[in-house]
Design a protein around this motif. Structure first.
Motif, PDB file in Angstrom:
ATOM      1  N   GLU A   1       0.825  -1.213   0.000  1.00 16.95           N
ATOM      2  CA  GLU A   1       0.000   0.000   0.000  1.00 16.95           C
ATOM      3  C   GLU A   1       0.857   1.260   0.000  1.00 16.95           C
ATOM      4  O   GLU A   1       0.446   2.303  -0.493  1.00 16.95           O
TER       5      GLU A   1
ATOM      6  N   ARG B   1       2.326   1.220  -3.724  1.00 17.28           N
ATOM      7  CA  ARG B   1       1.373   0.745  -4.741  1.00 17.28           C
ATOM      8  C   ARG B   1       1.969  -0.367  -5.611  1.00 17.28           C
ATOM      9  O   ARG B   1       1.750  -0.437  -6.807  1.00 17.28           O
TER      10      ARG B   1
ATOM     11  N   ILE C   1       0.449   8.575   0.250  1.00 16.17           N
ATOM     12  CA  ILE C   1      -0.873   8.150  -0.218  1.00 16.17           C
ATOM     13  C   ILE C   1      -1.953   8.497   0.805  1.00 16.17           C
ATOM     14  O   ILE C   1      -3.036   8.937   0.444  1.00 16.17           O
TER      15      ILE C   1
END
Ligand SMILES: [Zn+2]
Length: 109
Positions: A82, A85, A97
């Motif tokens: 995460e 990505r 993010i």
């Protein structure tokens, strides 16, 4: 010994060598002129020798390995990381993010 009309000693070999080097530089500059101009407009770093020109986009300095996934791009559960990505690298010029603003919805409320 060779002397010119002012009595100064000539160095024919050195003079010839310098003329050859200067000519090679001029040929090199002419050959790379268009690419150098493009690189300059893009803001790339240009490293020159008489026979090579190396171009580097300075934005690559902002890329680092992702610490969350050790640059593998995968999480421990084998899903895409995460933090990066799934790329394995993080761009320091982009906001994280989690703090990124919402994407525009195309003008509809
Ligand atoms: Zn990652």
């Amino acid at each position: 010994m060779h002397f010119n009309n002012k009595g100064v000693r000539n160095r024919p070999r050195t003079g010839l060598r310098m003329r050859i080097v200067a000519r090679l530089w001029r040929i090199s500059e002419a050959a790379f002129a268009e690419v150098d101009a493009f690189a300059w407009v893009q803001g790339w770093q240009i490293t020159r020798t008489w026979h090579t020109h190396t171009y580097r986009d300075r934005r690559f300095d902002a890329l680092i390995s992702c610490r969350a996934c050790a640059a593998t791009g995968r999480s421990p559960t084998d899903r895409p990381c995460e933090e990066c990505r799934g790329t394995g690298r993080v761009n320091l010029m982009e906001p994280p993010i989690t703090r990124r603003p919402e994407q525009p919805s195309g003008g509809r409320p």
